[in-house]
Write an enzyme that holds these catalytic residues in place. Structure first.
Site, mmCIF file in Angstrom:
data_model
loop_
_atom_site.group_PDB
_atom_site.id
_atom_site.type_symbol
_atom_site.label_atom_id
_atom_site.label_comp_id
_atom_site.label_asym_id
_atom_site.label_seq_id
_atom_site.Cartn_x
_atom_site.Cartn_y
_atom_site.Cartn_z
ATOM 1 N N GLU A 42 11.423 22.154 51.478
ATOM 2 C CA GLU A 42 10.540 21.211 50.781
ATOM 3 C C GLU A 42 11.143 19.804 50.792
ATOM 4 O O GLU A 42 10.402 18.814 50.930
ATOM 5 C CB GLU A 42 10.288 21.698 49.352
ATOM 6 N N GLU B 239 10.072 32.032 48.271
ATOM 7 C CA GLU B 239 9.862 32.172 46.830
ATOM 8 C C GLU B 239 9.043 33.412 46.459
ATOM 9 O O GLU B 239 9.208 33.976 45.375
ATOM 10 C CB GLU B 239 9.174 30.919 46.274
#
Length: 700
Positions: free
Chosen positions: A105, A125
């Protein structure tokens, strides 16, 4: 220092230095933003490179800060990415080795990205019951395309950088470096080439996100995810978030992602998966064995016994490139065992999971022998012989006089006293239990049984060996059955009592499988072999004559119904198939047994079945903690998740008890104490459980 700032001519390089994977902890986030500010304030700097030292660009969140205020303290990752995007000078991410979760990210927030080949790229995640929480679901579809991005986000699996660079129309990587070694120099050159790029700099957030099939594609994706990820909410929410990237403005999509992320954080499923993530790492740490404890070199392994367990154990080491010598007493048994190993590998080759040359390479590491003399140079020897103390004694007395000094002598016993086994040698410090689970080449769990005299260097060595052969190792003290089988005895006793009281094998299995177990107790018994449990009960009947059991399992074995291997157990089986078929003969046997005891069968609710089976595990687990057999509750959870089919999304028996509430567990146990057909003494809450419940505390 968790990020290093250096200027190379007109390029500033910010290097994350937070080993082992440059986790984006608070100090690292602060250092990145300080580096950005310093570079922007320096008129000599024209461009900025962000990279990572050592073995990773960044593996994402710093697990040491999980659940602490530092994890969300400002600057949080969203703030760091915003600072990168708003930099007045172009920022290049130089990606190598590992870029996962928040690390990816962060790279997506940079203006440009250059990647080394071989880097593992992922948003994992979902494996923690979450979705990416710092823009991953909004930026990756824009940079890579909706479909490949969603596949990555839903699976959580890493993809090599060079494969992603080949995705048509991708904007994830602006450039690929020639090699990992040349990345640093190529990143500097690339940064200089974009130094004069006019503002506004390119931002992933400004790219479009769309799929040509629109709603139809996302409905298809939901249907696929629903079938693959039952009981886990996060994969479905990944689809929702990626769909939002195609329908909402970027900032609205970010807000929606954050809302989904925060809601998932509160789910029991995410708590369970995060607990297991931490528990797996905690299991490898032994309080009194420092990480720098010297280890013994393990270059050659010997396995005694070429049966199902011996063959499976050997495959683990062959897969890791470690030479193995297998010993058997008869050529016929040896040939049969090697044939099974070949058959297992050939099946992998046929399915495309193993290349032919790798298969041949592994088999070339395997030697066979009928003589103990051929084992004497092994660094580690593992016996996988019949589960009977007299047999073990002969093996270890032979090994004691044969093996070189410093060799580790391991037993694959599943229940027997490792200290007694060690006493058959003059080197008890070299003896350890290595309890593999069947099938040993598949099951992840390895119980490492620490004897009273097992050397710390032996423990450190076998824990490291477990990593090499890709096992989850959990340390157990010495007792009958260690952690897993000591607890499963109580689970199995309850299953037997339930049959006596009115349940059928099918009802018990169905209830516990609906709860989430991979297999119920009676199907599991048929798979493992009911004769194994019969032999253990016979031994325990001599050692513990007052222990109460249902007699149904013994009566089943007296009929020769040992399970799948005999075509009949608690269920009937058709030749060549594993489908469990309800058995009229077994139902009649159970009914006759009830009648002989004067029991009138009653209807038993599925809820009672689940509570009695699971809370039996919990109560015995509490006793195991009190006895020091397991050092922490999370170790027990790891044993049951990786070795006994306990549902991952419930986090293991001890965490499940925490989530139900220990007060409620104790209240249920008090109800079970009043059952005249059960063992009231067992349902007396373990002192640890009673104390924690009274104090409003938890195991974890």
């Amino acid at each position: 220092m968790t990020a290093e700032y250096k200027v190379h001519g007109d390029v500033a390089v910010i290097t994350m230095t937070n080993p082992p994977v440059n986790g984006l902890g608070y100090a690292t986030r602060v250092a990145i933003t300080q580096g950005l500010a310093q570079a922007n304030d320096d008129p000599a700097v024209k461009a900025i490179v962000i990279t990572g030292a050592g073995r990773a660009f960044s593996g994402g969140a710093d697990i040491k800060e999980f659940g602490t205020p530092k994890a969300i303290a400002e600057p949080n990752l969203l703030s760091v990415i915003l600072a990168v995007e708003n930099s007045a000078k172009p920022v290049v991410a130089a990606v190598h080795s590992v870029a996962m979760g928040g690390g990816l990210e962060l790279a997506l927030g940079c203006h440009f990205r250059i990647a080394a080949p071989g880097a593992n790229i992922a948003l994992p995640e979902v494996k923690l019951g979450l979705i990416p929480g710092a823009g991953g679901t909004q930026r990756l579809p824009r940079a890579l395309g909706v479909e490949p991005a969603l596949n990555m986000i839903v699976s959580g699996e890493p993809v090599k950088s060079e494969l992603l660079a080949q995705v048509p129309g991708q904007k994830l990587f602006d450039r690929m470096a020639a090699s990992p070694e040349s990345l640093a120099e190529e990143a500097l050159a690339f940064a200089r080439s974009v130094a004069n790029t006019p503002q506004p700099f390119p931002l992933v957030r400004n790219l479009p996100s769309r799929h040509p099939l629109g709603d139809a594609y996302f409905q298809f994706a939901r249907n696929m995810v629903k079938g693959m990820a039952k009981n886990l909410p996060a994969p479905g929410k990944c689809v929702d978030a990626v769909e939002a990237s195609t329908k909402k403005k970027f900032d609205e999509g970010m807000a929606y992602e954050r809302e989904l992320f925060m809601n998932l954080m509160l789910t029991p499923e995410s708590r369970a998966l995060r607990h297991l993530f931490m528990a797996e790492r905690a299991a490898s740490k032994i309080a009194d064995v420092p990480e720098d404890t010297p280890q013994r070199a393990i270059g050659k392994v010997a396995v005694i016994g070429a049966g199902t367990m011996g063959g499976g154990i050997s495959m683990n080491f062959l897969n890791a490139g470690i030479p193995v010598t297998i010993l058997e007493m008869k050529q016929e048994a040896l040939d049969r065992g090697i044939a099974i190993i070949r058959k297992n590998y050939e099946a992998q080759v046929k399915k495309g999971k193993l290349k032919q040359d790798k298969y041949e390479e592994r088999m070339s590491l395997l030697k066979t022998t009928l003589s103990y003399d051929d084992l004497k140079d092994a660094d580690l020897v593992i016996e996988a012989v019949f589960e009977e103390m007299g047999v073990k004694q002969k093996v270890f007395e032979t090994l004691d006089g044969l093996m070189k000094p410093g060799a580790i002598l391991a037993s694959n016993t599943s229940t027997l006293d490792v200290d007694r086994i060690a006493s058959f040698t003059k080197r008890p410090e070299d003896v350890v239990g290595l309890h593999f689970f069947s099938p040993a080449n598949v099951m992840k769990l390895l119980e490492v049984v620490r004897g009273a005299k097992t050397g710390k260097d032996v423990l450190a060595t076998v824990m490291n060996v477990a990593k090499k052969i890709r096992k989850t190792a959990v340390v157990s003290g010495v007792c009958d059955g260690f952690i897993g089988n000591r607890m499963i005895e109580q689970y199995s006793r309850q299953a037997g009592f339930l049959l006596d009281e009115g349940a059928t094998p099918q009802q018990v299995d169905r209830a516990i499988e609906k709860f989430g177990f991979a297999m119920g107790p009676f199907r599991m018994g048929d798979l493992a072999g009911n004769d194994i449990g019969w032999a253990i009960r016979k031994r325990r009947a001599q050692e513990r004559p007052n222990m109460l059991y249902s007699k149904t399992a013994d009566k089943l074995c007296e009929l020769g119904r040992f399970g799948q291997k005999t075509g009949a157990g608690w269920y009937d089986y058709k030749e060549g198939k594993r489908d469990a078929i309800a058995s009229k003969l077994v139902e009649e046997m159970i009914a006759e047994h009830r009648k002989s005891l004067g029991i009138v069968p009653r209807k038993i609710a599925d809820e009672e079945i689940v509570q009695r089976l699971v809370f039996a595990l919990v109560n015995e687990g509490a006793r195991i903690l009190e006895d020091g057999i397991a050092s922490k509750a999370s170790d027990i959870d790891m044993v049951y998740i990786t070795g006994y089919g306990f549902p991952m999304y419930r986090g293991g028996p001890m965490l499940y008890a925490d989530q139900v509430g220990l007060f409620n567990v104790v209240q249920a146990m008090k109800r079970f104490q009043k059952n005249p057909r059960d063992d009231a003494s067992f349902w007396e809450p373990a002192p640890l459980l009673a104390r924690l419940a009274a104090e409003g505390k938890t195991f974890n």
